[in-house]
Design a protein around this motif. Structure first.
Motif, PDB file in Angstrom:
ATOM      1  N   VAL A  20     -72.920  23.847 -56.208  1.00 27.15           N
ATOM      2  CA  VAL A  20     -73.188  22.444 -55.896  1.00 27.15           C
ATOM      3  C   VAL A  20     -74.391  21.967 -56.700  1.00 27.15           C
ATOM      4  CG1 VAL A  20     -73.673  20.788 -54.081  1.00 27.15           C
ATOM      5  CG2 VAL A  20     -72.289  22.798 -53.572  1.00 27.15           C
ATOM      6  N   ASP A  48     -75.222  18.424 -57.105  1.00 27.33           N
ATOM      7  CA  ASP A  48     -75.827  17.221 -56.541  1.00 27.33           C
ATOM      8  C   ASP A  48     -76.799  17.634 -55.436  1.00 27.33           C
ATOM      9  OD1 ASP A  48     -75.674  14.131 -56.110  1.00 27.33           O
ATOM     10  OD2 ASP A  48     -75.456  15.016 -54.117  1.00 27.33           O
ATOM     11  N   GLN A 100     -78.366  16.060 -52.992  1.00 31.89           N
ATOM     12  CA  GLN A 100     -78.097  15.580 -51.636  1.00 31.89           C
ATOM     13  C   GLN A 100     -76.956  16.376 -51.002  1.00 31.89           C
ATOM     14  OE1 GLN A 100     -77.508  11.363 -51.419  1.00 31.89           O
ATOM     15  NE2 GLN A 100     -77.156  11.343 -49.218  1.00 31.89           N
ATOM     16  N   GLU A 101     -75.904  16.609 -51.799  1.00 31.82           N
ATOM     17  CA  GLU A 101     -74.781  17.390 -51.274  1.00 31.82           C
ATOM     18  C   GLU A 101     -75.208  18.829 -50.992  1.00 31.82           C
ATOM     19  OE1 GLU A 101     -70.267  18.894 -52.493  1.00 31.82           O
ATOM     20  OE2 GLU A 101     -71.413  17.597 -53.865  1.00 31.82           O
ATOM     21  N   ARG A 102     -76.065  19.371 -51.877  1.00 29.03           N
ATOM     22  CA  ARG A 102     -76.522  20.748 -51.685  1.00 29.03           C
ATOM     23  C   ARG A 102     -77.309  20.876 -50.381  1.00 29.03           C
ATOM     24  NH1 ARG A 102     -80.000  23.214 -56.467  1.00 29.03           N
ATOM     25  NH2 ARG A 102     -78.020  22.993 -57.573  1.00 29.03           N
ATOM     26  N   ARG A 160     -74.964  20.844 -47.445  1.00 27.28           N
ATOM     27  CA  ARG A 160     -74.249  22.113 -47.241  1.00 27.28           C
ATOM     28  C   ARG A 160     -75.168  23.192 -46.702  1.00 27.28           C
ATOM     29  NH1 ARG A 160     -69.233  23.007 -51.313  1.00 27.28           N
ATOM     30  NH2 ARG A 160     -68.531  20.854 -51.417  1.00 27.28           N
TER      31      ARG A 160
END
Length: 384
Positions: A362, A364, A366-368, A371
């Motif tokens: 991942v 990105d 924010q996405e990381r 998660r």
């Protein structure tokens, strides 16, 4: 910027006599081992003539033609263009070996180039989870079954071709196949080693340092071309040496492992500008973790990890990806039962690897973070 397909379009009109074998040809033949040849070309035990590549293309089942699940359209185009190009169409194929059971995933095939040389190509890990389990086992138990088979394959093919005194042998493969090619070259009969012209390791993992000390790496190292994309993970796994070529890719992260992303300029890979992989610090951490553990600890972790996976009843990566949330919830109880059997060290490693995988997959931020939070909730739930 080109790729493997554009290379075949540009140089497919030249024979090997007109334009000598190059590193992109090494990738072409390494990649060709992923295609499904069962029922088309003879097995190594058949004692039958080789099949011309253009005939193979006409007999291929184009609904089920390759062992991987990525880039199907590009793979179809690549094979068709190779098979009917002036450069490759006289290539003959023979000596297929395929073995798949609960412990081993191995496939190899031999290409007769038409100029007196042969290329022994070893398939990398495909969609089957047993192959990925075997890859994990390389981190603590070497040789694994596929490595043993690769040595046997080279020795057997060389014996079958013993009468061809001037024969030059190329070995190669992508991913695990690259590791197998190097392993086979180090462990085959000495008379065969002298006939090996080049070994193409296309983003394949390395070996444990303690095991490397038992092998004849120095005797073949000058024949190896190891190609690693600049954000590679697979090719840097257990890699302690720096004698690899770092190349550019049009993708990021793990998608760089797919060879269609490798940048080609004319008849060579486009070299990366930086001297080390972009994410080398992360790869060093993972490798130091692998090498720092006792082999018994690594083995316990792998066994525990795949026991959890087996509960889902997935046989392939595609199966695993398609497990629905509701199906997973139904299996949560047996997964929890298996998890509590792990010792504390194995549990710790399990979660550390999970964090590494998020960091690797991942990009990105924010996405990381999202998660990581989700993983932390799962961790807390399983611990309580």
């Amino acid at each position: 910027m080109g790729d493997i397909i554009s290379y075949v379009y540009e140089f497919g009109g030249f024979t090997f006599a007109e334009k000598p074998f190059c590193e992109i040809d090494g990738l072409v033949y390494a990649h060709l081992s992923y295609f499904i040849y069962s029922g088309i070309i003879p097995s190594i035990d058949d004692n039958k003539p080789a099949i011309v590549l253009s005939d193979v293309a006409q007999r291929m089942d184009w609904h089920n033609f390759i062992s991987v699940k990525w880039e199907l359209d590009k793979n179809r185009e690549l094979f068709y263009k190779i098979a009917f190009s002036r450069r490759y169409r006289n290539t003959k194929v023979n000596y297929l070996v395929e073995e798949m059971d609960e412990q081993i995933q191995f496939c190899a095939v031999t290409f007769f180039l038409g100029n007196g040389d042969v290329f022994l190509s070893f398939r990398g890990t495909d969609d089957a989870l047993v192959g990925w389990k075997e890859d994990f086992y390389m981190a603590y138990r070497t040789p694994v079954g596929a490595q043993i088979r690769s040595t046997e394959y080279v020795n057997t093919v060389a014996k079958l071709l013993a009468k061809k005194k001037k024969l030059r042998i190329y070995l190669g493969g992508h991913s695990k196949g690259g590791n197998l090619a190097v392993y086979a070259a180090m462990t085959c009969n000495d008379t065969i080693k002298r006939r090996i012209g080049r070994i193409y390791n296309m983003d394949g993992p390395g070996f444990r340092p303690d095991f490397m000390q038992t092998l004849d790496y120095d005797g073949i190292k000058n024949k190896i071309l190891k190609v690693v994309p600049d954000e590679s993970f697979v090719g840097m796994l257990m890699e302690q040496k720096e004698d690899y070529v770092l190349i550019k890719s049009s993708e990021i992260g793990v998608q760089q492992h797919v060879c269609f992303s490798w940048c080609v300029e004319k008849d060579a890979f486009e070299r990366a500008a930086q001297p080390v992989p972009k994410r080398k610090e992360l790869y060093d951490r993972i490798n130091n973790w692998i090498f720092g553990l006792e082999t018994k600890q690594v083995g316990e972790f792998i066994d525990s990890l795949f026991k959890l996976i087996e509960i889902t009843q997935a046989k392939t990566l595609t199966d695993l990806k398609n497990v629905k949330g509701g199906e997973f919830a139904k299996k949560l109880h047996p997964i929890m039962q298996e998890y509590v059997k792990m010792n504390d060290e194995t549990k710790k490693v399990f979660w550390e690897i999970s964090v590494f995988m998020i960091e690797m997959l991942v990009f990105d931020r924010q996405e990381r973070v999202g998660r990581w939070k989700m993983l932390d909730k799962i961790h807390q739930h399983m611990e309580h």
